[in-house]
Design a protein around this motif. Sequence first.
Motif, PDB file in Angstrom:
ATOM      1  N   ASP A   1       0.841  -1.268   0.159  1.00  0.00           N
ATOM      2  CA  ASP A   1       0.070  -0.023  -0.128  1.00  0.00           C
ATOM      3  C   ASP A   1       0.954   1.223   0.061  1.00  0.00           C
ATOM      4  OD1 ASP A   1      -2.210  -1.704  -0.005  1.00  0.00           O
ATOM      5  OD2 ASP A   1      -2.501  -1.190   2.217  1.00  0.00           O
ATOM      6  N   ALA A   2       1.830   1.091   0.753  1.00  0.00           N
ATOM      7  CA  ALA A   2       2.872   2.614   0.873  1.00  0.00           C
ATOM      8  C   ALA A   2       3.398   2.681  -0.456  1.00  0.00           C
ATOM      9  CB  ALA A   2       3.674   2.269   1.996  1.00  0.00           C
ATOM     10  N   GLU A   3       3.967   1.471  -1.119  1.00  0.00           N
ATOM     11  CA  GLU A   3       4.686   1.787  -2.251  1.00  0.00           C
ATOM     12  C   GLU A   3       3.889   2.523  -3.305  1.00  0.00           C
ATOM     13  OE1 GLU A   3       6.558  -0.931  -5.630  1.00  0.00           O
ATOM     14  OE2 GLU A   3       7.348  -1.226  -3.588  1.00  0.00           O
ATOM     15  N   GLN A   4       2.666   2.270  -3.603  1.00  0.00           N
ATOM     16  CA  GLN A   4       1.776   3.063  -4.643  1.00  0.00           C
ATOM     17  C   GLN A   4       1.626   4.466  -4.014  1.00  0.00           C
ATOM     18  OE1 GLN A   4       0.896   2.056  -7.868  1.00  0.00           O
ATOM     19  NE2 GLN A   4       0.746   4.320  -7.957  1.00  0.00           N
ATOM     20  N   LYS A   5       1.363   4.847  -2.795  1.00  0.00           N
ATOM     21  CA  LYS A   5       1.123   6.244  -2.319  1.00  0.00           C
ATOM     22  C   LYS A   5       2.561   6.809  -2.526  1.00  0.00           C
ATOM     23  CE  LYS A   5      -2.161   4.704   1.018  1.00  0.00           C
ATOM     24  NZ  LYS A   5      -2.455   4.702   2.488  1.00  0.00           N
TER      25      LYS A   5
ATOM     26  N   ALA B   1       6.116  11.223  -7.896  1.00  0.00           N
ATOM     27  CA  ALA B   1       5.709  11.881  -9.443  1.00  0.00           C
ATOM     28  C   ALA B   1       5.096  13.169  -9.130  1.00  0.00           C
ATOM     29  CB  ALA B   1       4.895  11.024 -10.201  1.00  0.00           C
ATOM     30  N   ASP B   2       4.358  13.465  -7.938  1.00  0.00           N
ATOM     31  CA  ASP B   2       3.851  15.081  -7.948  1.00  0.00           C
ATOM     32  C   ASP B   2       5.306  15.945  -7.645  1.00  0.00           C
ATOM     33  OD1 ASP B   2       2.029  16.662  -8.016  1.00  0.00           O
ATOM     34  OD2 ASP B   2       1.405  16.287  -5.905  1.00  0.00           O
TER      35      ASP B   2
ATOM     36  N   GLY C   1       8.813  16.943   5.186  1.00  0.00           N
ATOM     37  CA  GLY C   1       8.630  15.616   5.823  1.00  0.00           C
ATOM     38  C   GLY C   1       8.425  14.506   4.771  1.00  0.00           C
ATOM     39  N   GLY C   2       8.368  13.201   5.389  1.00  0.00           N
ATOM     40  CA  GLY C   2       8.040  12.261   4.721  1.00  0.00           C
ATOM     41  C   GLY C   2       8.764  11.638   3.276  1.00  0.00           C
ATOM     42  N   ALA C   3       8.089  11.067   2.465  1.00  0.00           N
ATOM     43  CA  ALA C   3       8.486  10.666   1.157  1.00  0.00           C
ATOM     44  C   ALA C   3       8.733  11.850   0.295  1.00  0.00           C
ATOM     45  CB  ALA C   3       7.372   9.969   0.585  1.00  0.00           C
ATOM     46  N   GLN C   4       7.898  12.873   0.486  1.00  0.00           N
ATOM     47  CA  GLN C   4       8.212  14.103  -0.308  1.00  0.00           C
ATOM     48  C   GLN C   4       9.606  14.753  -0.324  1.00  0.00           C
ATOM     49  OE1 GLN C   4       5.670  13.528   1.765  1.00  0.00           O
ATOM     50  NE2 GLN C   4       5.434  15.376   2.769  1.00  0.00           N
TER      51      GLN C   4
ATOM     52  N   LYS D   1      13.088   5.837  -0.088  1.00  0.00           N
ATOM     53  CA  LYS D   1      14.576   5.705  -0.329  1.00  0.00           C
ATOM     54  C   LYS D   1      14.879   4.641  -1.229  1.00  0.00           C
ATOM     55  CE  LYS D   1      17.162   5.942   3.375  1.00  0.00           C
ATOM     56  NZ  LYS D   1      17.295   5.805   4.944  1.00  0.00           N
ATOM     57  N   ARG D   2      13.966   3.432  -1.070  1.00  0.00           N
ATOM     58  CA  ARG D   2      14.182   2.316  -2.053  1.00  0.00           C
ATOM     59  C   ARG D   2      13.995   2.531  -3.351  1.00  0.00           C
ATOM     60  NH1 ARG D   2       9.760  -0.927  -1.014  1.00  0.00           N
ATOM     61  NH2 ARG D   2      10.467  -1.124   1.073  1.00  0.00           N
ATOM     62  N   LEU D   3      12.695   3.528  -3.544  1.00  0.00           N
ATOM     63  CA  LEU D   3      12.416   3.813  -4.906  1.00  0.00           C
ATOM     64  C   LEU D   3      13.456   4.673  -5.632  1.00  0.00           C
ATOM     65  CD1 LEU D   3       8.573   3.902  -4.339  1.00  0.00           C
ATOM     66  CD2 LEU D   3       9.725   2.121  -5.547  1.00  0.00           C
ATOM     67  N   VAL D   4      14.062   5.457  -4.898  1.00  0.00           N
ATOM     68  CA  VAL D   4      15.064   6.604  -5.557  1.00  0.00           C
ATOM     69  C   VAL D   4      16.460   6.025  -5.566  1.00  0.00           C
ATOM     70  CG1 VAL D   4      13.535   8.433  -4.951  1.00  0.00           C
ATOM     71  CG2 VAL D   4      15.359   7.802  -3.385  1.00  0.00           C
TER      72      VAL D   4
END
Length: 458
Positions: free
Chosen positions: A47-51, A57-58, A207-210, A246-249
Amino acid sequence: MTNSPEFPATPSAPPVSFRTVDLRGKGLTLAGLRAAVPRAQEQTVADAEQKVLDIIADVRRRGYAALADFAQRFDGVDQDHPRVPAEALARALAELDPAVRKALEESISRARRFADSQRPRNIDVELGDGAVVSQNWVPVARVGLYVPGGLAVYPSSVIMNVVPALAAGVASIALASPPQKDFGGLPHPTILAAAALLGIEEVYAIGGAQAIAAFAYGVDATAAGAALEPVDVVTGPGNIFVATAKRLVKGVVGIDSEAGTTEIAILADSTARPALVAADLISQAEHDPRAASVLITDSEALAAAVRTELNSQAAATRHSERVREALSGPQSGVVLVDDLEQGVAACDAYAAEHLEIMTADAAGVAARIRNAGAIFVGDYSPVSLGDYCAGSNHVLPTSGTAAFSSGLNVTTFLRAIQVINYTREALHEVSGHIVSLAGAEDLPAHGDAVTVRFGSPA
């Protein structure tokens, strides 16, 4: 066992549901052990990965406008530009509680001594007359350091991120921490004070993924303020969204490890003191309802005594509800093993972020562990020591990734560059071997690139 006098039970508090995983009598393979030890539910990660993909992307598409929207949505603050003004950093340091400042300074001193000793030496190897191969350690140019906010305040994470980067010789350091509504949209003032204490001037309220996305891809300048330049390496702990980002970048930038929601495992035998075991399990459960606290033991009596202690201590601690939720989750529990041999195997399969050894000959048992972010040996080396003042680093791999990655250290911010320096004579000495190997690989131009240097046609 009676309740510890330091942690009186509160009868109205609901009991801790600390589950049991019984591995006794089961000759499990490594794969079997990994499947059996407590873990958070995998669906949460999916669930976290898609969010996180949507957030990344944004940020890439809309830059500061996206960051402002996320600040409003997640943190409840209005934001024109996330850069923290220099005067806010200076004010936070000036207003810092003297006792906290003294504690931060001691933590910085110990962390610096350990980090300064970690830097590897450059080497030159002479493989023949005129044939020299070197390895030089060179710092990355720019790093982005993430310091979490949320349920707690982590000035200690400022230290753990910044000190090894400085020891490595990184010239450009940016730090991000979530904006706080209670502090005018800036990160917590204690975090700002810690950054100022270390001389960090580029601080962002993100904060966060952003924040991870902004560091990885950079953000263009706008009328509201200057650009946030992309970094080479992103480090720092965080929740599941930060770890997923972090994993995705990774690949766009380097990362330290997937330092997600905290976890502790304790390998203990019948000699362990139940009150200490319970206190240490609770100390990490205090971080987050999803935090993992795992006891691995060959003693049913100890497991029962620890359960009693968990109920009394959890009821008495300030963040009781959060602690009980973490201890009662699928990621926490007691793992019963036949003996210490199986216990060590279970520890290696779990690959804990923090692993405490509370056994007879704790140092000897600790020496047998292969997979852990950090190992804490004996009754007087609790995880809390490592969180603040051991001198070690508390940014560590979670979710089993300690089986293949390391905690944050000086080499996280360094690259090993190999330098090859051969003379004409030294190249000639191995030229025949190069031609032979090039032919074996059907890459004749590789051989020609050598022979042309000695008068043969390419």
